[in-house]
Design an enzyme around this catalytic site. Sequence first.
Site, PDB file in Angstrom:
ATOM      1  N   GLU A 139      84.962 -47.883  45.770  1.00 45.32           N
ATOM      2  CA  GLU A 139      85.632 -49.113  46.183  1.00 45.32           C
ATOM      3  C   GLU A 139      87.067 -48.773  46.588  1.00 45.32           C
ATOM      4  OE1 GLU A 139      83.603 -52.794  44.379  1.00 45.32           O
ATOM      5  OE2 GLU A 139      85.114 -52.131  42.984  1.00 45.32           O
ATOM      6  N   SER A 190      85.145 -56.026  50.149  1.00 45.00           N
ATOM      7  CA  SER A 190      84.972 -57.019  51.217  1.00 45.00           C
ATOM      8  C   SER A 190      83.603 -56.956  51.894  1.00 45.00           C
ATOM      9  CB  SER A 190      86.098 -56.899  52.240  1.00 45.00           C
ATOM     10  OG  SER A 190      87.345 -57.214  51.633  1.00 45.00           O
ATOM     11  N   HIS A 241      86.977 -50.340  37.130  1.00 49.56           N
ATOM     12  CA  HIS A 241      87.229 -51.168  38.318  1.00 49.56           C
ATOM     13  C   HIS A 241      88.719 -51.087  38.659  1.00 49.56           C
ATOM     14  CE1 HIS A 241      87.711 -54.707  40.856  1.00 49.56           C
ATOM     15  NE2 HIS A 241      86.419 -54.618  41.097  1.00 49.56           N
ATOM     16  N   GLY A 244      82.249 -58.588  45.350  1.00 47.79           N
ATOM     17  CA  GLY A 244      83.081 -59.517  44.596  1.00 47.79           C
ATOM     18  C   GLY A 244      82.927 -60.921  45.157  1.00 47.79           C
ATOM     19  N   GLY A 245      83.880 -61.321  45.991  1.00 50.82           N
ATOM     20  CA  GLY A 245      83.943 -62.691  46.511  1.00 50.82           C
ATOM     21  C   GLY A 245      82.622 -63.248  47.028  1.00 50.82           C
ATOM     22  N   GLY A 299      88.887 -57.463  48.024  1.00 44.31           N
ATOM     23  CA  GLY A 299      89.434 -58.812  48.085  1.00 44.31           C
ATOM     24  C   GLY A 299      90.405 -59.037  49.234  1.00 44.31           C
ATOM     25  N   GLU A 341      90.833 -53.197  39.390  1.00 41.51           N
ATOM     26  CA  GLU A 341      91.692 -54.180  38.715  1.00 41.51           C
ATOM     27  C   GLU A 341      91.983 -53.744  37.280  1.00 41.51           C
ATOM     28  OE1 GLU A 341      89.272 -57.531  39.816  1.00 41.51           O
ATOM     29  OE2 GLU A 341      89.845 -57.156  41.900  1.00 41.51           O
ATOM     30  N   ASN A 390      80.039 -58.824  41.170  1.00 42.68           N
ATOM     31  CA  ASN A 390      81.112 -58.867  40.171  1.00 42.68           C
ATOM     32  C   ASN A 390      81.810 -60.214  40.299  1.00 42.68           C
ATOM     33  OD1 ASN A 390      83.347 -58.488  38.573  1.00 42.68           O
ATOM     34  ND2 ASN A 390      84.372 -57.059  39.962  1.00 42.68           N
ATOM     35  N   TRP A 391      81.584 -61.060  39.297  1.00 46.61           N
ATOM     36  CA  TRP A 391      82.129 -62.423  39.382  1.00 46.61           C
ATOM     37  C   TRP A 391      83.573 -62.489  38.887  1.00 46.61           C
ATOM     38  CZ3 TRP A 391      77.327 -65.511  37.077  1.00 46.61           C
ATOM     39  CH2 TRP A 391      76.242 -65.330  37.940  1.00 46.61           C
ATOM     40  N   LYS A 392      84.091 -61.381  38.430  1.00 44.29           N
ATOM     41  CA  LYS A 392      85.485 -61.313  37.957  1.00 44.29           C
ATOM     42  C   LYS A 392      85.777 -62.466  36.992  1.00 44.29           C
ATOM     43  CE  LYS A 392      86.678 -59.194  42.320  1.00 44.29           C
ATOM     44  NZ  LYS A 392      87.729 -58.517  43.042  1.00 44.29           N
TER      45      LYS A 392
HETATM   46  C1  PEP Z   1      84.960 -56.083  43.640  1.00 42.50           C
HETATM   47  O1  PEP Z   1      85.437 -56.937  42.924  1.00 42.50           O
HETATM   48  O2  PEP Z   1      84.474 -55.075  43.116  1.00 42.50           O
HETATM   49  C2  PEP Z   1      84.973 -56.270  45.097  1.00 42.50           C
HETATM   50  C3  PEP Z   1      84.498 -55.314  45.842  1.00 42.50           C
HETATM   51  O3  PEP Z   1      85.495 -57.448  45.570  1.00 42.50           O
HETATM   52  P1  PEP Z   1      85.386 -58.044  47.075  1.00 42.50           P
HETATM   53  O4  PEP Z   1      83.941 -57.907  47.486  1.00 42.50           O
HETATM   54  O5  PEP Z   1      85.815 -59.455  46.956  1.00 42.50           O
HETATM   55  O6  PEP Z   1      86.267 -57.204  47.946  1.00 42.50           O
END
Ligand code: PEP
Length: 253
Positions: free
Chosen positions: A169, A215, A97, A236-237, A175, A99, A12-14
């Site tokens: 999640e 994470s 998600h 994500g990151g 994050g 967010e 997920n590049w957000k």
């Molecule tokens: C996400 O955006 O779904 C996520 C899990 O982010 P991260 O891996 O950065 O915690």
Amino acid sequence: MNAQRKQIFAGNWKMYTTKTEAVNLTIGIAEGISKTEREIVLFPPSVYVTCVITACEGTPLKVGFQNMYYEREGAFTGELSPIMINDVGAHYVLLGHSERRHIFGETDDLIHKKVVAAIAHNITPMLCVGELLEEREAGKSESTVEMQIVKGFEGLSAEDARKVVIAYEPVWAIGTGKVATPQIAESMHAFIRKTVQKLYNDTVAQSIPILYGGSVKPDNIAGLYAMPDIDGVLVGGASLKVQSFLDIINVTL
Ligand code: PEP
């Protein structure tokens, strides 16, 4: 992991990357995949989806949108419809998600309508669920996630339920660098599978991929992925750098 189920590794590049970075990331990932039995899904910012789909041609990579509205078309400024997602050839959509739930106020009811619309248009919904830190501390992780699952799947036939991918999640892990331990994640995944089993039956529960997100990094993937009810990850990151994402998607147990 359980080899009977589809194994999915998603990025997920957000709201990150430029167009050039998105295309280069896609090319780098496509070139470095070594476990071809795993489904790799990229969720770029919507404006870059078509470029990423073009860069994926001839590769096994799949592409999805990070969000979608449930109507086919209409006066819904700023939204994207399932028809449009089909039109550009994307296969997945990320729904609910954290967010979207917590920054943009998406409710279980809205998310459910999107799940139904995605299935009706042959788009695979990746339904995200997860508890807040205060809910975990109050002993409400399971009841929170159970409600999100029950509402997300409301009214779906068993046949349609099998088309959903779930991503667990925990919001406190997204994050933040605070990954859930493999034991915490496994216990929630097993609980989610039991919830689906109660709603439907064992066949449905055993066939649905449940991904962990929060994470995930190259140094913690192996412990998580070794768990029997963890069928992949939503990253994500660490999906924004070719090498770190490859180290995750090519993990060997
Ligand atoms: C996400 O955006 O779904 C996520 C899990 O982010 P991260 O891996 O950065 O915690």
